[in-house]
Write an enzyme that holds these catalytic residues in place. Structure first.
Site, PDB file in Angstrom:
ATOM      1  N   HIS A 289      18.884  51.986  16.941  1.00 15.56           N
ATOM      2  CA  HIS A 289      19.960  50.998  17.053  1.00 15.56           C
ATOM      3  C   HIS A 289      20.650  51.074  18.409  1.00 15.56           C
ATOM      4  O   HIS A 289      20.903  50.042  19.040  1.00 15.56           O
ATOM      5  CB  HIS A 289      20.985  51.254  15.937  1.00 15.56           C
ATOM      6  CG  HIS A 289      22.017  50.182  15.811  1.00 15.56           C
ATOM      7  ND1 HIS A 289      21.780  48.987  15.173  1.00 15.56           N
ATOM      8  CD2 HIS A 289      23.302  50.118  16.243  1.00 15.56           C
ATOM      9  CE1 HIS A 289      22.871  48.237  15.205  1.00 15.56           C
ATOM     10  NE2 HIS A 289      23.804  48.901  15.860  1.00 15.56           N
TER      11      HIS A 289
ATOM     12  N   CYS B 253      24.580  43.563  16.898  1.00 16.81           N
ATOM     13  CA  CYS B 253      24.998  44.151  15.628  1.00 16.81           C
ATOM     14  C   CYS B 253      25.901  43.170  14.873  1.00 16.81           C
ATOM     15  O   CYS B 253      25.536  42.023  14.660  1.00 16.81           O
ATOM     16  CB  CYS B 253      25.677  45.499  15.887  1.00 16.81           C
ATOM     17  SG  CYS B 253      25.965  46.489  14.415  1.00 16.81           S
TER      18      CYS B 253
ATOM     19  N   ASP C 153      15.550  51.595  13.691  1.00 15.05           N
ATOM     20  CA  ASP C 153      16.975  51.368  13.468  1.00 15.05           C
ATOM     21  C   ASP C 153      17.328  51.715  12.029  1.00 15.05           C
ATOM     22  O   ASP C 153      16.865  51.061  11.095  1.00 15.05           O
ATOM     23  CB  ASP C 153      17.318  49.904  13.769  1.00 15.05           C
ATOM     24  CG  ASP C 153      18.817  49.645  13.847  1.00 15.05           C
ATOM     25  OD1 ASP C 153      19.593  50.429  13.278  1.00 15.05           O
ATOM     26  OD2 ASP C 153      19.198  48.643  14.473  1.00 15.05           O
TER      27      ASP C 153
END
Length: 466
Positions: free
Chosen positions: A335, A151, A306
């Site tokens: 995600h 991320c 995601d």
């Protein structure tokens, strides 16, 4: 026409079944409440091998007799706790890597204090990450290591690789936000400068509260986050494994951390709103983050569903970097699912491990390198066994190199290469010099907190008196 008596009997039967189900679920409720209280996360054993400010560098215990030569440094986001990568033993990215013979480190950033609100992306990438990478390099004996960023941690890992390509052997990115050209999902839309001013948030709160971020993320899918998941919990309350998994995830979701104010502003403005990283226009600390330097193997791991970092926010970046070894693994999950779903660990992570393993140093190459080093060393030994490469001493005087065995500044806890350089530039270039220094003078010269300098000087004094 339906028999009204049959309809009445059916309704009564359904009511009794519902009542029975409710009683059964109520009966197990106390046990499930204990499950929520007793659930454990992040259980894989590790030790802290480096600390600086709030961050801790974790080194995980090996789970195999032999390990691959080059370690993997996992760089997590500045939002939430990193144990999502080690949420439970059978669904742990960390354990999967360990079980496949990798030597694994991870940065735990921890929560910034109010005094840390002025920390910048430059601080996180060029100071903290740099010191952690150098620590892993020194411990492993390798000039370059593997980096796996998740991320926001993936975005920062990309910046680091562009600034220090010689230190990154392989760059793997999980759901990394890299490309924001207007088609990268709801989060990009909400962060658009037409609708959102990040400085208004930091002017109000200084650091960005975890609760502020949590609500924003939850509202991206409000039905799932506020209704559906609790319906699923009710329907599965008798399933202890389901409740344990649910409790672990809730533990993580409720364990958010604040984000340093200035870093939040820079990330939103430079990465989301102006797309500077993808456009190769980003600068940190006055230095160009030139993505043309990313020539090492690159792996992008993206989640098809995601909603935070959709594939469109990651995949185009591969076309912008010059590496001739670029891979994209797109998996049908979300995600968080890429870290915790059983399917991801059964099907995705074995491929990721294979990718890293295939790019490890070849054993034959390593042996050849050792032979070359040995040949070079032998060539420097004269017939009488002395070092022929050394300058002969004048008049037979034995030369003693002062400080050859003396501790280095980086041997002190909390001093990495970046702080060592700052101390050296200020005139404190050795442990002995630091031990004799005045705390206030050092703090003023290096623009560092007195408490931190005081600890370093105390450690230096212990070293020199030993």
């Amino acid at each position: 026409m339906k028999n009204p008596f049959a309809a009445t009997m059916e309704a009564q039967r359904q009511a009794w079944e519902n009542a029975t189900e409710l009683i059964e679920k109520t009966t197990v409720a106390p046990d499930r409440s204990e499950t929520f209280q007793d659930v454990e996360v992040g259980e894989t054993p590790s030790e802290v091998v480096y600390e600086e400010n709030k961050l801790r560098l974790l080194h995980y215990e090996s789970r195999t007799e032999e390990q691959h030569d080059v370690p993997i440094l996992v760089v997590y986001a500045l939002i939430n706790r990193p144990y999502i990568l080690d949420l439970q033993p059978e669904r742990s990215v960390i354990r999967t890597l360990l079980d496949n013979g990798f030597d694994v480190y991870m940065i735990d950033w921890d929560e910034p204090s109010t005094l840390d609100r002025s920390l910048t992306l430059d601080d996180y990438v060029n100071r903290y990450m740099e010191n952690c990478v150098d620590e892993v390099r020194e411990r492993s004996g390798h000039d370059s290591i593997n980096v796996l960023g998740y991320c926001m941690g993936g975005t920062m890992s990309t910046m680091y690789a562009a600034l220090n390509p010689e230190k990154v052997r392989n760059l793997a990115l999980m759901a990394a936000g890299l490309c924001f050209a207007g088609d990268s999902g709801v989060l990009e839309l909400w962060g658009d400068d037409e609708y959102f001013e990040p400085r208004a948030v930091t002017d109000t709160f200084h650091n960005v509260p975890a609760e502020f971020l949590d609500v924003g993320f939850a509202l991206m899918d409000p039905v799932q986050n506020y209704v559906t998941k609790y319906v699923n919990l009710y329907e599965n309350v008798e399933n202890e494994d389901f409740v344990e998994n649910f409790a672990r995830m809730e533990e993580w979701l409720g364990d958010g951390i604040d984000v340093a104010g200035q870093t939040f502003v820079e990330f939103i403005e430079d990465i989301y709103q102006e797309n500077k990283l993808m456009q190769n226009e980003l600068y940190l600390g006055g230095e160009h983050v030139d993505i043309e330097n990313i020539d090492m193997p690159v792996l992008q791991i993206v989640a098809e569903y995601d909603h935070l970092i959709p594939p469109e926010a990651s995949k185009p970046f591969n076309d912008a970097v010059p590496s001739d070894d670029k891979t994209i693994m797109e998996f049908p999950t979300g995600h968080i699912g890429m870290s915790v779903s059983s399917k991801s660990h059964a099907e995705l992570w074995p491929d990721v491990c294979d990718w890293f393993e295939s790019r490890m140093p070849d054993e034959a190459d390593a042996a050849e390198h050792e032979v070359e080093d040995s040949d070079g060393a032998d060539a420097a030994i004269a017939e009488d066994g002395t070092d022929a490469s050394a300058e002969p001493p004048e008049d037979g005087v034995e030369i003693e190199v002062e400080g050859a065995d003396a501790p280095d500044l980086t041997d002190l806890d909390g001093i990495g290469p970046a702080y060592a350089e700052r101390l050296t530039d200020a005139g404190y270039d050795s442990v002995s010099a630091l031990a004799d220094a005045d705390v206030v003078s050092v703090a003023d010269a290096t623009d560092l907190p007195v408490s931190r300098v005081e600890d370093w000087i105390s450690q230096a004094a212990d070293h020199t008196s030993a």
